[in-house]
Design an enzyme around this catalytic site. Structure first.
Site, short mmCIF file in Angstrom:
data_model
loop_
_atom_site.label_atom_id
_atom_site.label_comp_id
_atom_site.label_asym_id
_atom_site.label_seq_id
_atom_site.Cartn_x
_atom_site.Cartn_y
_atom_site.Cartn_z
N PRO A 56 15.66 18.18 7.84
CA PRO A 56 14.39 17.93 8.52
C PRO A 56 14.54 18.01 10.04
O PRO A 56 15.55 17.57 10.59
CB PRO A 56 14.04 16.50 8.10
CG PRO A 56 15.36 15.87 7.80
CD PRO A 56 16.27 16.97 7.30
N CYS B 247 -3.06 31.53 32.86
CA CYS B 247 -4.05 32.59 33.00
C CYS B 247 -4.33 33.28 31.68
O CYS B 247 -4.09 34.48 31.54
CB CYS B 247 -3.55 33.60 34.03
SG CYS B 247 -3.19 32.80 35.59
N ARG C 84 11.17 18.69 12.48
CA ARG C 84 9.85 18.27 12.94
C ARG C 84 9.49 16.84 12.54
O ARG C 84 8.96 16.08 13.36
CB ARG C 84 8.81 19.22 12.31
CG ARG C 84 7.37 18.86 12.52
CD ARG C 84 6.50 19.58 11.46
NE ARG C 84 6.89 20.98 11.33
CZ ARG C 84 6.43 21.96 12.09
NH1 ARG C 84 5.53 21.70 13.00
NH2 ARG C 84 6.85 23.19 11.91
C1 LIG Z 1 13.26 25.54 11.04
C2 LIG Z 1 14.33 25.18 10.08
C3 LIG Z 1 14.54 23.84 9.74
C4 LIG Z 1 13.68 22.71 10.26
O1 LIG Z 1 12.34 22.87 9.96
P1 LIG Z 1 11.33 21.66 10.24
O2 LIG Z 1 10.01 22.24 9.87
O3 LIG Z 1 11.42 21.33 11.68
O4 LIG Z 1 11.76 20.53 9.38
C5 LIG Z 1 15.57 23.54 8.89
N1 LIG Z 1 16.38 24.51 8.38
C6 LIG Z 1 16.21 25.81 8.70
C7 LIG Z 1 17.12 26.82 8.14
C8 LIG Z 1 15.19 26.20 9.56
O5 LIG Z 1 15.02 27.48 9.86
#
Ligand SMILES: *Cc1c(COP(=O)(O)O)cnc(C)c1O
Length: 455
Positions: free
Chosen positions: A309, A383, A311
């Site tokens: 995780p 802009c 985000r």
């Molecule tokens: C982007 C990504 C994550 C994290 O995704 P979230 O939406 O921020 O939880 C984890 N693993 C991989 C391989 C990713 O590309």
């Protein structure tokens, strides 16, 4: 704040509160003080909230997977936002760190995160990135293509190293958008597909066999990442079933039962008031039960698991503080008036509305207001007419230049995707905890921008 900060349905971090004078404080520090000390726009991270979310993911997944007799590691996806302090916090809270570039790897190492608690991703890793990861002794490099497996093997043998490798597979499951379509030949850049014609191995199987055969590489796992902003567990379970079936097939063919399965990230955050975020306990239980059932059907013991995780840990722990400038009523067809509220940042500090049509919330936080609420749009200073921070939000009719405005849930993919478009210096990131604020990443200066220009 309309809802109790930190509670279900509130986009505000747990440390956000309206204090007696009607203004807002974060972890005991008033926004007016933050604005005076550090300037605006400003990214503000609520340290205790971020740590709490990291801990709750780890504890929820450990507990749920222990119920089915499996172990699990939580990797914090550094691309959401990584600084030395954040890497330390998540490491303190028992998380490992996922990186996707040499830059992210360098920050995790500078934070003192041990190499074996770091993973390296990327669909186009450079030789330098591969070398840095091997030299740091990372716990896993996630291989994304057949050519990369050969390059990893060459780099490992040159260094006399044994490199732990996971193979990223694409299962045909896409969540957060279209849910689990049947495994299909996929038109996107990541991973090795599970799809194949009857008389041929899938690219995923070919990749696993290649790692097993490659000098210098140790196959430690199979990786699957299905999307972002996912709010339901079923996509993870469908993808996990497909990965476990691939693992069982590999065991049948080679006798090698892969130790670990990584289910990736993508756990959703709640961006707007009233939105219900993912409950880590519930999703962990449903995924654990789903993989347990799948392993039973396949007759293979459960592997160790990991999740990534990003985000959902750092997003809701952050907000962006802006100062309001121009306020302009714009009369639309039918006499509807929308109040355009310009702030001192915009698409350079939050590209997500322009990039994905992402929705955010905003409130006036420097004072309370008893004015009627009016339909408003928060826009930046760049802009482009698409330079929108918040498409639709109700703000008090007396919103005026000099007001402080906060946009919650900007901790993820705000600073990490920031640009210097229009040569606007990128905002600082400040952490607040127990009434104390400190700078994690300082603001760019015009002098920084000029220093890059060699004339
Ligand atoms: C982007 C990504 C994550 C994290 O995704 P979230 O939406 O921020 O939880 C984890 N693993 C991989 C391989 C990713 O590309």
């Amino acid at each position: 704040m309309s809802e109790q900060p930190g509670a279900v349905g509130s986009p505000w971090s747990a440390g956000v509160e309206r204090v007696a004078d009607g203004s807002v404080a974060v972890a005991g520090v008033r926004v007016a003080e933050l604005a005076v000390r550090f300037g605006t726009p400003l990214y503000v991270l609520d340290e205790a909230d971020l740590r709490g979310r990291a801990r709750s993911y780890r504890e929820a997944f450990e507990a749920a997977f222990a119920q089915v007799g499996a172990e699990v590691d939580v990797y914090y996806a550094g691309k959401a936002f990584l600084s030395i302090a954040v890497a330390r916090w998540v490491h303190d809270e028992g998380l490992a760190v996922d990186t996707a570039t040499g830059g992210e790897l360098a920050v995790a190492l500078a934070a003192g995160v041990p190499g074996d608690r770091i993973g390296l991703h990327g669909n186009n890793k450079s030789d330098d990135e591969i070398a840095a990861a091997i030299d740091a002794g990372v716990g896993r490099i996630v291989a994304d293509s057949l050519v990369e497996i050969a390059r990893l093997s060459a780099a490992a043998t040159t260094r006399g190293a044994e490199v732990p490798v996971m193979v990223r597979v694409t299962t045909g499951v896409h969540a957060g958008g279209h849910e689990h379509i049947a495994t299909a030949h996929e038109d996107q850049k990541f991973g090795l597909s599970l799809a194949h014609d009857d008389d041929a191995d899938s690219p995923a199987m070919t990749g696993l066999l290649a790692v097993l055969a490659a000098p210098g590489l140790r196959l430690v796992g199979i990786h699957s990442h299905i999307g972002s902003q996912i709010l339901e567990p079923d996509g993870f379970v469908v993808a996990a079933r497909r990965v476990l079936a691939l693992r069982a097939e590999l065991a049948e063919r080679t006798g090698v039962l892969v130790d670990e399965v990584d289910l990736g990230g993508g756990y959703g955050a709640a961006y707007l008031p009233g939105e219900v975020p993912l409950d880590p306990d519930r999703i962990a239980k449903e995924i654990a039960q789903g993989v347990d059932a799948a392993a039973h059907e396949l007759g293979t013991p459960l592997p160790r698991f990991s999740i990534e995780p990003g985000r959902s840990i750092v997003g809701p722990a952050g907000l962006t503080l802006y100062t309001v400038g121009t306020v302009k009523p714009v009369r639309l067809d039918g006499g509807f008036v929308r109040t355009y509220v310009s702030v001192d940042g915009g698409m350079s500090d939050n590209i997500r509305p322009a990039l994905y049509g992402a929705r955010y919330h905003a409130e006036v936080v420097g004072r309370s207001s008893s004015a009627a609420m009016v339909p408003a749009r928060v826009v930046g200073k760049h802009c482009e007419s698409g330079d929108i921070v918040v498409h639709d939000v109700a703000l008090p009719a007396d919103v005026a230049a000099g007001d402080l405005l906060a946009v919650p849930v900007t901790g993820a993919y705000g600073r990490s995707m920031a640009s210097t478009y229009n040569l606007v210096p990128r905002p600082a990131v400040v952490a607040v905890r127990d009434g104390q604020a400190r700078v994690l990443v300082r603001r760019d200066t015009i002098a920084d921008l000029l220093a890059l220009d060699q004339g």
